[in-house]
Design a protein around this motif. Sequence first.
Motif, PDB file in Angstrom:
ATOM      1  N   ALA A  68       0.832  -1.201   0.000  1.00 36.19           N
ATOM      2  CA  ALA A  68       0.000   0.000   0.000  1.00 36.19           C
ATOM      3  C   ALA A  68       0.869   1.254   0.000  1.00 36.19           C
ATOM      4  O   ALA A  68       0.592   2.213  -0.723  1.00 36.19           O
ATOM      5  CB  ALA A  68      -0.918   0.002   1.219  1.00 36.19           C
ATOM      6  N   GLY A  69       1.923   1.253   0.815  1.00 38.61           N
ATOM      7  CA  GLY A  69       2.816   2.408   0.859  1.00 38.61           C
ATOM      8  C   GLY A  69       3.524   2.637  -0.452  1.00 38.61           C
ATOM      9  O   GLY A  69       3.635   3.771  -0.933  1.00 38.61           O
ATOM     10  N   ILE A  70       3.985   1.562  -1.074  1.00 36.36           N
ATOM     11  CA  ILE A  70       4.678   1.679  -2.361  1.00 36.36           C
ATOM     12  C   ILE A  70       3.723   2.162  -3.447  1.00 36.36           C
ATOM     13  O   ILE A  70       4.071   3.012  -4.276  1.00 36.36           O
ATOM     14  CB  ILE A  70       5.308   0.326  -2.739  1.00 36.36           C
ATOM     15  CG1 ILE A  70       6.457   0.000  -1.780  1.00 36.36           C
ATOM     16  CG2 ILE A  70       5.814   0.347  -4.177  1.00 36.36           C
ATOM     17  CD1 ILE A  70       7.014  -1.396  -1.954  1.00 36.36           C
ATOM     18  N   GLY A  71       2.496   1.635  -3.441  1.00 35.77           N
ATOM     19  CA  GLY A  71       1.507   2.075  -4.425  1.00 35.77           C
ATOM     20  C   GLY A  71       1.166   3.542  -4.284  1.00 35.77           C
ATOM     21  O   GLY A  71       1.046   4.277  -5.280  1.00 35.77           O
ATOM     22  N   THR A  72       1.018   3.996  -3.042  1.00 37.93           N
ATOM     23  CA  THR A  72       0.726   5.412  -2.800  1.00 37.93           C
ATOM     24  C   THR A  72       1.879   6.295  -3.245  1.00 37.93           C
ATOM     25  O   THR A  72       1.681   7.349  -3.864  1.00 37.93           O
ATOM     26  CB  THR A  72       0.446   5.644  -1.302  1.00 37.93           C
ATOM     27  OG1 THR A  72      -0.679   4.844  -0.908  1.00 37.93           O
ATOM     28  CG2 THR A  72       0.135   7.104  -1.029  1.00 37.93           C
ATOM     29  N   ALA A  73       3.104   5.868  -2.935  1.00 34.91           N
ATOM     30  CA  ALA A  73       4.283   6.636  -3.346  1.00 34.91           C
ATOM     31  C   ALA A  73       4.379   6.715  -4.864  1.00 34.91           C
ATOM     32  O   ALA A  73       4.729   7.753  -5.440  1.00 34.91           O
ATOM     33  CB  ALA A  73       5.539   5.993  -2.771  1.00 34.91           C
ATOM     34  N   LEU A  74       4.053   5.609  -5.526  1.00 36.71           N
ATOM     35  CA  LEU A  74       4.108   5.555  -6.987  1.00 36.71           C
ATOM     36  C   LEU A  74       3.141   6.548  -7.611  1.00 36.71           C
ATOM     37  O   LEU A  74       3.418   7.148  -8.655  1.00 36.71           O
ATOM     38  CB  LEU A  74       3.777   4.135  -7.444  1.00 36.71           C
ATOM     39  CG  LEU A  74       4.068   3.767  -8.896  1.00 36.71           C
ATOM     40  CD1 LEU A  74       5.553   3.857  -9.176  1.00 36.71           C
ATOM     41  CD2 LEU A  74       3.568   2.360  -9.196  1.00 36.71           C
ATOM     42  N   ALA A  75       1.995   6.749  -6.967  1.00 36.27           N
ATOM     43  CA  ALA A  75       1.002   7.689  -7.486  1.00 36.27           C
ATOM     44  C   ALA A  75       1.346   9.129  -7.137  1.00 36.27           C
ATOM     45  O   ALA A  75       1.192  10.036  -7.963  1.00 36.27           O
ATOM     46  CB  ALA A  75      -0.381   7.339  -6.929  1.00 36.27           C
ATOM     47  N   ALA A  76       1.819   9.347  -5.906  1.00 40.16           N
ATOM     48  CA  ALA A  76       1.989  10.716  -5.413  1.00 40.16           C
ATOM     49  C   ALA A  76       3.249  11.399  -5.931  1.00 40.16           C
ATOM     50  O   ALA A  76       3.226  12.596  -6.247  1.00 40.16           O
ATOM     51  CB  ALA A  76       1.990  10.705  -3.886  1.00 40.16           C
ATOM     52  N   ALA A  77       4.369  10.682  -5.988  1.00 41.06           N
ATOM     53  CA  ALA A  77       5.654  11.324  -6.259  1.00 41.06           C
ATOM     54  C   ALA A  77       5.743  12.013  -7.632  1.00 41.06           C
ATOM     55  O   ALA A  77       6.147  13.181  -7.713  1.00 41.06           O
ATOM     56  CB  ALA A  77       6.781  10.322  -6.072  1.00 41.06           C
ATOM     57  N   PRO A  78       5.394  11.333  -8.752  1.00 38.45           N
ATOM     58  CA  PRO A  78       5.497  12.035 -10.045  1.00 38.45           C
ATOM     59  C   PRO A  78       4.571  13.243 -10.116  1.00 38.45           C
ATOM     60  O   PRO A  78       4.944  14.294 -10.642  1.00 38.45           O
ATOM     61  CB  PRO A  78       5.076  10.959 -11.061  1.00 38.45           C
ATOM     62  CG  PRO A  78       5.217   9.662 -10.357  1.00 38.45           C
ATOM     63  CD  PRO A  78       4.936   9.953  -8.917  1.00 38.45           C
ATOM     64  N   LEU A  79       3.372  13.096  -9.578  1.00 35.67           N
ATOM     65  CA  LEU A  79       2.430  14.213  -9.565  1.00 35.67           C
ATOM     66  C   LEU A  79       2.946  15.344  -8.681  1.00 35.67           C
ATOM     67  O   LEU A  79       2.732  16.520  -8.969  1.00 35.67           O
ATOM     68  CB  LEU A  79       1.070  13.733  -9.067  1.00 35.67           C
ATOM     69  CG  LEU A  79      -0.092  14.711  -9.166  1.00 35.67           C
ATOM     70  CD1 LEU A  79      -0.366  15.067 -10.619  1.00 35.67           C
ATOM     71  CD2 LEU A  79      -1.341  14.131  -8.538  1.00 35.67           C
ATOM     72  N   GLY A  80       3.644  14.966  -7.601  1.00 36.00           N
ATOM     73  CA  GLY A  80       4.194  15.974  -6.700  1.00 36.00           C
ATOM     74  C   GLY A  80       5.177  16.897  -7.378  1.00 36.00           C
ATOM     75  O   GLY A  80       5.326  18.065  -6.973  1.00 36.00           O
ATOM     76  N   CYS A  81       5.863  16.414  -8.405  1.00 37.80           N
ATOM     77  CA  CYS A  81       6.789  17.281  -9.147  1.00 37.80           C
ATOM     78  C   CYS A  81       6.050  18.468  -9.765  1.00 37.80           C
ATOM     79  O   CYS A  81       6.508  19.608  -9.701  1.00 37.80           O
ATOM     80  CB  CYS A  81       7.510  16.479 -10.226  1.00 37.80           C
ATOM     81  SG  CYS A  81       8.625  15.201  -9.586  1.00 37.80           S
TER      82      CYS A  81
END
Length: 268
Positions: free
Chosen positions: A12-25
């Motif tokens: 769950a943590g990895i999936g959330t990071a995968l979604a959030a990080a590129p968008l966070g840029c």
Amino acid sequence: MLDDFMTRAALAGIGTALAAAPLGCFVVWRRMAYFGDATAHAAILGVALSLAFSLPVFAGALVVALVMATLVALMSGRGYAMDTLLGVLAHSALAFGLVAVSFLQTVRIDVMAYLFGDILSVSRGDLGVIWGGAAIVVALVAWRWSALLTATLNPDLARAAGIDPKREELVLTLALALVVAVAIKVVGVLLITAMLIIPAAAVRPFSRTPEAMGLSATVLAMAASFGGLRLSYQFDTPTGPTIVCVVAICFGISSVAAGLTRHGRARS
């Protein structure tokens, strides 16, 4: 494999990071941190409405996040500064959501779990929602990457290239709402913005290209999620805040390293 709650939490943590990080840029580049915060705060109202009408929490959070983003777009430029407008909407939505939760007498709800996340209680169904949402966000950002980047760097250049900046802003808003709905189970509404902006801000000084920044932010966010989960298990601390603490420490180290690098270049 998925019967192990730690395995589910890690995924769950990895999936959330995968979604959030590129968008966070894009959130960092466009200086939309407060916008992300307002969208996340509104999600708690979506949680209350979902429970009241016996709907999936993901659906309620997504709908309310989209409504919040639409309201901001419609009301911006009508006599209020953007930061004032976002502040009013964010805290109003959070307050109304918490009040609405208090009226749910027939439903037992742990408000703290939605405010700060409860990654250890992630189920198989939650994993499906998280990874499904992450796949949509990653596909959307990858598909529109060039257009989003051009519209972010120079709206006039985007128009000359036949790209509508407003359309790209709408795509970004949709992706942001999806991330909020996906991340609410993992880090909670109060910490979602941190997972959006801190990994991107941490790797920005060392990224030579936008693509490198997006990839580096994703790797850092995934590592922080896994590391925070392990530390939380070892020291019996709240998991969502611990994950954010880990990525915040990474940002501090990055800032110091970037400062030393600049100082060294100035001296030479």
